[in-house]
Design a protein around this motif. Structure first.
Motif, short mmCIF file in Angstrom:
data_model
loop_
_atom_site.label_atom_id
_atom_site.label_comp_id
_atom_site.label_asym_id
_atom_site.label_seq_id
_atom_site.Cartn_x
_atom_site.Cartn_y
_atom_site.Cartn_z
N ARG A 150 -26.62 2.87 -18.40
CA ARG A 150 -27.57 3.45 -19.37
C ARG A 150 -28.07 4.81 -18.91
NH1 ARG A 150 -31.64 1.02 -21.50
NH2 ARG A 150 -30.82 -1.08 -21.34
N ALA B 202 -10.48 4.09 -40.10
CA ALA B 202 -9.17 3.41 -40.10
C ALA B 202 -8.78 2.99 -41.52
CB ALA B 202 -9.22 2.20 -39.18
N LYS C 31 -11.76 5.41 -31.14
CA LYS C 31 -11.05 6.50 -31.80
C LYS C 31 -10.68 7.54 -30.75
CE LYS C 31 -13.49 5.95 -36.18
NZ LYS C 31 -14.30 6.55 -37.25
N ARG D 32 -16.66 1.76 -28.32
CA ARG D 32 -17.30 0.55 -28.83
C ARG D 32 -17.26 -0.45 -27.69
NH1 ARG D 32 -15.09 -3.58 -32.77
NH2 ARG D 32 -16.89 -4.32 -33.93
N SER D 33 -18.41 -0.98 -27.29
CA SER D 33 -18.48 -1.88 -26.14
C SER D 33 -17.77 -1.28 -24.93
CB SER D 33 -17.83 -3.23 -26.46
OG SER D 33 -18.58 -3.92 -27.42
N GLN E 196 -6.56 -3.79 -32.92
CA GLN E 196 -5.33 -3.24 -33.45
C GLN E 196 -5.67 -1.81 -33.88
OE1 GLN E 196 -2.18 -2.58 -33.51
NE2 GLN E 196 -1.76 -4.78 -33.73
N ALA E 197 -4.69 -0.99 -34.16
CA ALA E 197 -5.01 0.40 -34.50
C ALA E 197 -4.06 0.95 -35.54
CB ALA E 197 -4.97 1.28 -33.25
N ILE E 198 -4.58 1.92 -36.26
CA ILE E 198 -3.77 2.79 -37.11
C ILE E 198 -3.42 4.00 -36.25
CG2 ILE E 198 -3.79 4.27 -39.17
CD1 ILE E 198 -4.20 1.43 -40.02
N TYR E 199 -2.15 4.39 -36.23
CA TYR E 199 -1.73 5.57 -35.47
C TYR E 199 -1.34 6.68 -36.43
CZ TYR E 199 -1.98 2.65 -31.39
OH TYR E 199 -2.44 1.83 -30.39
N ARG F 30 -7.88 -10.19 -24.51
CA ARG F 30 -7.55 -9.75 -25.87
C ARG F 30 -6.58 -8.57 -25.87
NH1 ARG F 30 -12.57 -8.66 -28.91
NH2 ARG F 30 -11.54 -6.83 -29.69
N SER G 250 -20.30 -6.06 -29.58
CA SER G 250 -21.02 -5.04 -30.34
C SER G 250 -21.70 -5.65 -31.57
CB SER G 250 -20.08 -3.93 -30.80
OG SER G 250 -19.60 -3.21 -29.71
N GLU H 50 -9.14 -5.25 -42.40
CA GLU H 50 -8.65 -6.58 -42.77
C GLU H 50 -9.23 -7.03 -44.11
OE1 GLU H 50 -9.45 -9.60 -39.87
OE2 GLU H 50 -7.84 -10.89 -40.62
N VAL I 100 -3.71 -7.91 -26.68
CA VAL I 100 -2.57 -8.27 -27.52
C VAL I 100 -1.59 -7.11 -27.68
CG1 VAL I 100 -1.91 -8.83 -29.90
CG2 VAL I 100 -3.77 -10.08 -28.78
N PHE J 210 -13.01 10.12 -29.04
CA PHE J 210 -14.01 10.54 -30.03
C PHE J 210 -15.13 9.53 -30.18
CE2 PHE J 210 -9.92 12.21 -31.84
CZ PHE J 210 -10.15 13.53 -31.52
N GLU K 89 -15.26 0.65 -24.74
CA GLU K 89 -13.82 0.90 -24.85
C GLU K 89 -13.55 1.84 -26.01
OE1 GLU K 89 -11.37 -2.45 -23.82
OE2 GLU K 89 -9.86 -1.78 -25.26
N ARG L 286 -14.16 0.64 -40.57
CA ARG L 286 -13.02 -0.02 -39.94
C ARG L 286 -12.73 -1.38 -40.55
NH1 ARG L 286 -13.83 -0.21 -34.02
NH2 ARG L 286 -13.04 -2.31 -34.11
N TYR M 51 -8.85 -9.19 -31.76
CA TYR M 51 -8.38 -8.22 -30.77
C TYR M 51 -8.31 -6.86 -31.44
CZ TYR M 51 -3.86 -8.76 -33.11
OH TYR M 51 -2.85 -8.78 -34.05
N MET N 3 -5.40 7.60 -32.65
CA MET N 3 -5.56 6.14 -32.74
C MET N 3 -6.91 5.82 -33.40
SD MET N 3 -5.70 3.30 -29.63
CE MET N 3 -7.12 3.98 -28.77
N LEU N 4 -6.89 5.02 -34.45
CA LEU N 4 -8.12 4.57 -35.11
C LEU N 4 -8.13 3.04 -35.05
CD1 LEU N 4 -7.91 6.85 -38.28
CD2 LEU N 4 -9.24 7.26 -36.19
N ARG N 5 -8.98 2.50 -34.18
CA ARG N 5 -8.93 1.05 -33.98
C ARG N 5 -9.73 0.27 -35.01
NH1 ARG N 5 -8.88 0.05 -27.42
NH2 ARG N 5 -6.63 -0.30 -27.36
N TYR N 6 -9.30 -0.96 -35.23
CA TYR N 6 -10.03 -1.88 -36.09
C TYR N 6 -9.79 -3.29 -35.57
CZ TYR N 6 -5.46 -2.73 -38.24
OH TYR N 6 -4.14 -3.05 -38.44
N ASP N 7 -10.57 -4.25 -36.10
CA ASP N 7 -10.42 -5.63 -35.66
C ASP N 7 -9.30 -6.31 -36.40
OD1 ASP N 7 -12.55 -5.95 -33.76
OD2 ASP N 7 -13.94 -5.77 -35.44
N GLN N 8 -8.36 -6.84 -35.66
CA GLN N 8 -7.36 -7.73 -36.23
C GLN N 8 -7.57 -9.07 -35.53
OE1 GLN N 8 -5.68 -9.12 -38.58
NE2 GLN N 8 -4.72 -7.13 -39.02
#
Lengths: 328, 328
Positions: free
Chosen positions: A162, B44, A221, A215-216, B314-317, A13, B216, B16, A15, A212, A218, B13, B312, A309-314
């Motif tokens: 853990r 995000a 933020k 998630r899983s 994606q992020a806000i920067y 993933r 997650s 979408e 991408v 910061f 990785e 987050r 996958y 960087m603030l990640r979200y699902d795309q």
């Protein structure tokens, strides 16, 4: 060089990283086919590359022959592996890939092994005057050390890791994790440090980034941080490795007393590296330039500080009516 | 109606989903301010909404007063909550929001409570002839039931949930999870079913989607599936709820013997709902139309079958030099 065909293995993933390589090719005005390889046709990266190829498991004896075949077929100039499990294997077969005209963006096998095994890594860090959390055997724990961190010695992305708070938890969990490693638990601020090393072992750029939130296993933020102690530390780790080459990401904790502990060293592009790249440290472009033997576009450390960087699902969406249905 | 101002609470987050609401407003040619509210400035969604507002914790006595204040300030027509923990609370305060001109996209408190508590949900499903995994007390387990699933009775997104394989594991874990619930472990194919219910309790549309992979506790790979048994089941669950309103997502397992078990029922937009929406079931548009009392654009069930989502990161920067630095 006007052309650089790329093969990303275990593309999964990743991408955004692959898109950033596309941008780097565009900036250089180089042509380049981007090929992704994965066990799954349902890898999101299959839909951002030019060609997606199915490959057997990394543990299969057919894995390397299949990659060599793909390198010949697509005239791959540079192979970029994206997970830990295949690094030593690819390093071992460097010469085979060179024979078909493919450079593998990987360190020597010695360095890959060192990065993969936390015991070896701990010894290496000690020799260069750096700290990692203490390691224990189960029978050495006398209660004074709790809490401790339990994880596989060769783990990736916090899988199965853990916190263990007492001896009954330790007794219970120690047998549930294969190759369990008991590590001193260090609390503090979490950082990743990205870096790139050229053909002569020179460290071109190092970028620390604060994590910061994860998630899983990785980062989800984070923000770059121009922290000179961490830049110096990251450079020292990479400059002293035997046969380091390409991109690296290490995980650190800055403890409450200011001491820095190195938790992990990955001899590949780390999952959060798009943050450093987007802040201005163009690791994909450096890697392409280094591999092509062309001058670096810059050696400036002028990436943006405090860049967040603030990640979200795309998602990639694929209609069932697309070519080949669910499997491309 | 030519204007519909939206407030998304606990926006986190869900980038979408909020973008898909923007598309729905555009399709309707309605003006609309999109406001997001979250405890964190580092959400995000703060960077895709028109306005992001900080709010206290859902458990704070100041939470509802703060939301009422925001609804007045921004003349919010529709409030859309996005996490489970606040649904019953918002349902309880429906009338307060109506007084300031805001409709809350939430069911009655009775239905919110029923969805939140797996014991109540299990009883409800039984009354309408549907199955959920059997529930046990710790002292009822005699060994024949293993493996079982242990999770909090009011859990969300698989937090703290785990498979328990024997009595020593059960003994160990049962005290580590607050409000532990022991559930029959059912293996099979995993599905989510999305649906929307109008003001009169009519089920407008139901979309089952197969879940191939989760991360997650949230779907990362899935595909819509026009499965008539699951469509009928989803409709029956929603049509019989007391005071159901708005969008729902339920999780099911189709066991190897073909029996369907309902695991969860969320009285809000589920995390994977963008898949159904992108396949053609325009839940945001239906919700807007229902709340405005305008005719539905369609009641056709003509969403695309076998439509696949591959997620996958994606992020806000956000540059540090942006207004307000790290906190907007």
């Amino acid at each position: 060089m006007n052309r650089c065909n790329l093969l990303f293995t275990s593309s999964g993933r990743r991408v955004e990283l692959i898109q950033l390589f596309r941008f780097a090719l565009d900036e250089l005005a180089w042509d380049g086919l981007i090929v992704t390889a994965d066990m799954s046709a349902r890898a999101a990266t299959a839909y951002v590359s030019d060609v997606h190829e199915l490959v057997p498991s990394v543990s299969s004896p057919d894995y390397i022959p299949r990659l060599l075949e793909l390198c010949q077929q697509h005239q791959i100039h540079l192979l970029i592996p994206l997970i830990d499990w295949e690094l030593s294997l690819l390093a071992k077969h460097q010469a085979d890939f060179e024979r078909v005209g493919t450079k593998v963006a990987v360190s020597t096998q010695e360095t890959c092994d060192l990065c993969f095994d936390k015991r070896q890594l701990s010894r290496y860090l000690k020799t260069i005057g750096l700290q990692s959390p203490a390691l224990y055997n189960a029978d050495e724990i006398d209660g004074a050390q709790f809490p401790v961190f339990l994880k596989p010695f060769d783990g990736s992305a916090s899988r199965d890791a853990r916190i263990i708070r007492n001896s009954s938890e330790l007794k219970f969990f120690v047998d549930t994790i294969p190759n369990a490693l008991i590590q001193e638990y260090v609390s503090g601020r979490e950082y990743a440090i990205d870096g790139v090393v050229d053909q002569d072992g020179n460290v071109v750029c190092v970028v620390p980034r604060r994590q910061f939130e994860a998630r899983s296993g990785e980062v989800s933020k984070g923000a770059t941080e121009r922290n000179s102690a961490l830049i110096e530390l990251g450079s020292r780790v990479l400059a002293n490795l035997p046969g380091a080459f390409g991109c690296f990401t290490m995980d650190c904790i800055v403890a409450d007393d200011g001491q820095v502990y190195v938790l992990d060293l990955n001899a590949r592009f780390g999952g959060g590296m798009p943050l450093s790249i987007r802040s201005g440290a163009n690791f994909p472009r450096w890697l392409l330039e280094i591999c092509a033997g062309t001058p670096l576009h810059t050696t400036s450390q002028n990436w943006a500080n405090g860049f967040m960087m603030l990640r979200y699902d795309q998602a990639i969406y694929v209609p069932a009516t697309s070519e080949g249905g669910l499997v491309r």
